[in-house]
Design an enzyme around this catalytic site. Structure first.
Site, mmCIF file in Angstrom:
data_model
loop_
_atom_site.group_PDB
_atom_site.id
_atom_site.type_symbol
_atom_site.label_atom_id
_atom_site.label_comp_id
_atom_site.label_asym_id
_atom_site.label_seq_id
_atom_site.Cartn_x
_atom_site.Cartn_y
_atom_site.Cartn_z
ATOM 1 N N PRO A 2 32.908 15.130 70.764
ATOM 2 C CA PRO A 2 31.678 14.706 70.212
ATOM 3 C C PRO A 2 30.625 14.865 70.924
ATOM 4 O O PRO A 2 30.532 14.642 72.134
ATOM 5 C CB PRO A 2 31.960 13.087 69.916
ATOM 6 N N GLU A 3 29.758 15.854 70.535
ATOM 7 C CA GLU A 3 28.487 16.295 71.306
ATOM 8 C C GLU A 3 27.284 15.803 70.442
ATOM 9 O O GLU A 3 27.516 15.284 69.529
ATOM 10 C CB GLU A 3 28.436 17.726 71.811
ATOM 11 N N HIS A 113 44.987 1.943 68.765
ATOM 12 C CA HIS A 113 43.983 2.923 69.328
ATOM 13 C C HIS A 113 42.598 2.503 68.863
ATOM 14 O O HIS A 113 41.583 2.788 69.080
ATOM 15 C CB HIS A 113 43.980 4.218 69.320
ATOM 16 N N ARG A 133 41.973 8.371 73.797
ATOM 17 C CA ARG A 133 41.932 8.405 75.257
ATOM 18 C C ARG A 133 41.058 7.288 76.099
ATOM 19 O O ARG A 133 41.150 7.121 77.283
ATOM 20 C CB ARG A 133 41.491 9.514 75.908
#
Length: 291
Positions: A2-3, A113, A133
DNA sequence: ACCGCACCCTGAGCGC
DNA sequence: TGCGCTCAGGGTGCGG
């Protein structure tokens, strides 16, 4: 990854589920460095409060609460912020997916998660923040509290000017790509859009920033803003984990010119796209089109 | 001040 | 079949 465009797409689509709603209940996984604010404190701060706004600052989402406090969310590498009604294979690991019948793959159930679950008033879907992560971040800021992470951010990439980039490049020996990734210079740029912007601008990613001309800085900023805006139009890039809040994929991965296209012919000149490490990041470029 | 690098984390993919 | 290795990278912090 994600940017800026993925975070902006997320903001636009999750906003309607959050803004104007009261947080009835907060559920989390166990305390970890993912929670810069510990879960117990997060619950105390958020439960019963109404969300009044949702803004994007660089790659951060900032929710404004009715008491003037703020909730910071960062999607990191693999963060996914989405509606509990969303369905997408990207929300399931390959092994889990393989163990499920097709009809079971259509409804997402919170897994280990899914670190944050917000139940809101009004009976709409819940909002989930999942991050395999755990490079993402959740932080609550008291009313008026400053935050070093936000304070460090430079000009938003969409508002950057060529002159400003040129000034930041002066006397710098680092690669121009390293400067584009530096959030204190241009907030919101990550690996994909840095590569794409430098391709559009015709500039080699490894060039020392100090040797980039003023004219080239204009081209880089123009190229950067063009790819960012176009990506927002198409809903961002869904390359590995990114999904929009309704579970749908973005469209920009189909418009990439270099990122992840090693060995494929350049769309402009046909030369195979090269890959090398620049600024400790996998970097893709056309050796003929980029000087 | 600047720059490179290790680290946090997990899953996919690959070689054996 | 399964183990072990490598790679992916946003942001932080440290050492040179």
């Amino acid at each position: 990854m994600p940017e800026l465009p993925e975070v902006e797409t997320t903001r636009r689509r999750i906003g309607p589920l959050l803004v104007g709603r009261r947080i009835e209940r907060v559920e989390t996984t166990a305390a970890s460095y993912f929670f810069l604010t510990p879960p117990a404190e997060l619950k105390r701060a958020l439960e019963g409060r109404r969300i009044e706004s949702l803004d994007r600052v660089g790659k951060y989402l900032v929710a404004g609460l009715e008491d003037g406090s703020r909730l910071l969310l960062h999607l990191g590498m693999t963060g996914q912020l989405f509606s509990s009604a969303a369905t997408s294979v990207r929300l399931l690991s390959a092994t889990v997916r393989a163990s499920l019948a097709p009809e079971e793959q259509r409804r997402f159930e919170p897994d280990l998660h899914t670190h944050l679950r917000l139940r809101l008033d009004g009976g709409g879907p819940q909002v989930y923040f999942r991050d395999v992560r755990k490079f993402g971040k959740v932080q609550w800021l008291a009313p008026g509290e400053r935050n070093a992470r936000l304070d460090r951010l430079g000009t938003d990439a969409l508002a950057l000017g060529g002159a400003e980039l040129f000034a930041a490049c002066r006397k710098r020996k680092a690669a121009i790509k390293a400067l584009l990734l530096d959030q204190s210079i241009a907030a919101g740029v990550g690996n994909i859009y840095a590569d794409e912007a430098l391709f559009v601008a015709g500039v080699r990613p490894a060039r020392a920033a100090g040797r980039i001309t003023r004219r080239e800085c204009d081209a880089i900023v123009l190229g950067l803003q063009r790819v960012l805006l176009r990506s927002i139009e198409t809903g961002g890039s869904s390359i590995s984990d990114y999904v929009s809040p309704d579970g749908s994929d973005g469209g920009y991965q189909d418009e990439r010119k270099v990122y992840g296209l090693t060995g494929e012919p350049c769309r402009v000149c046909g030369e195979p796209i090269k890959r090398r490490i620049v600024a400790q990041r996998s970097t893709h470029y056309c050796a003929r089109c980029q000087r």
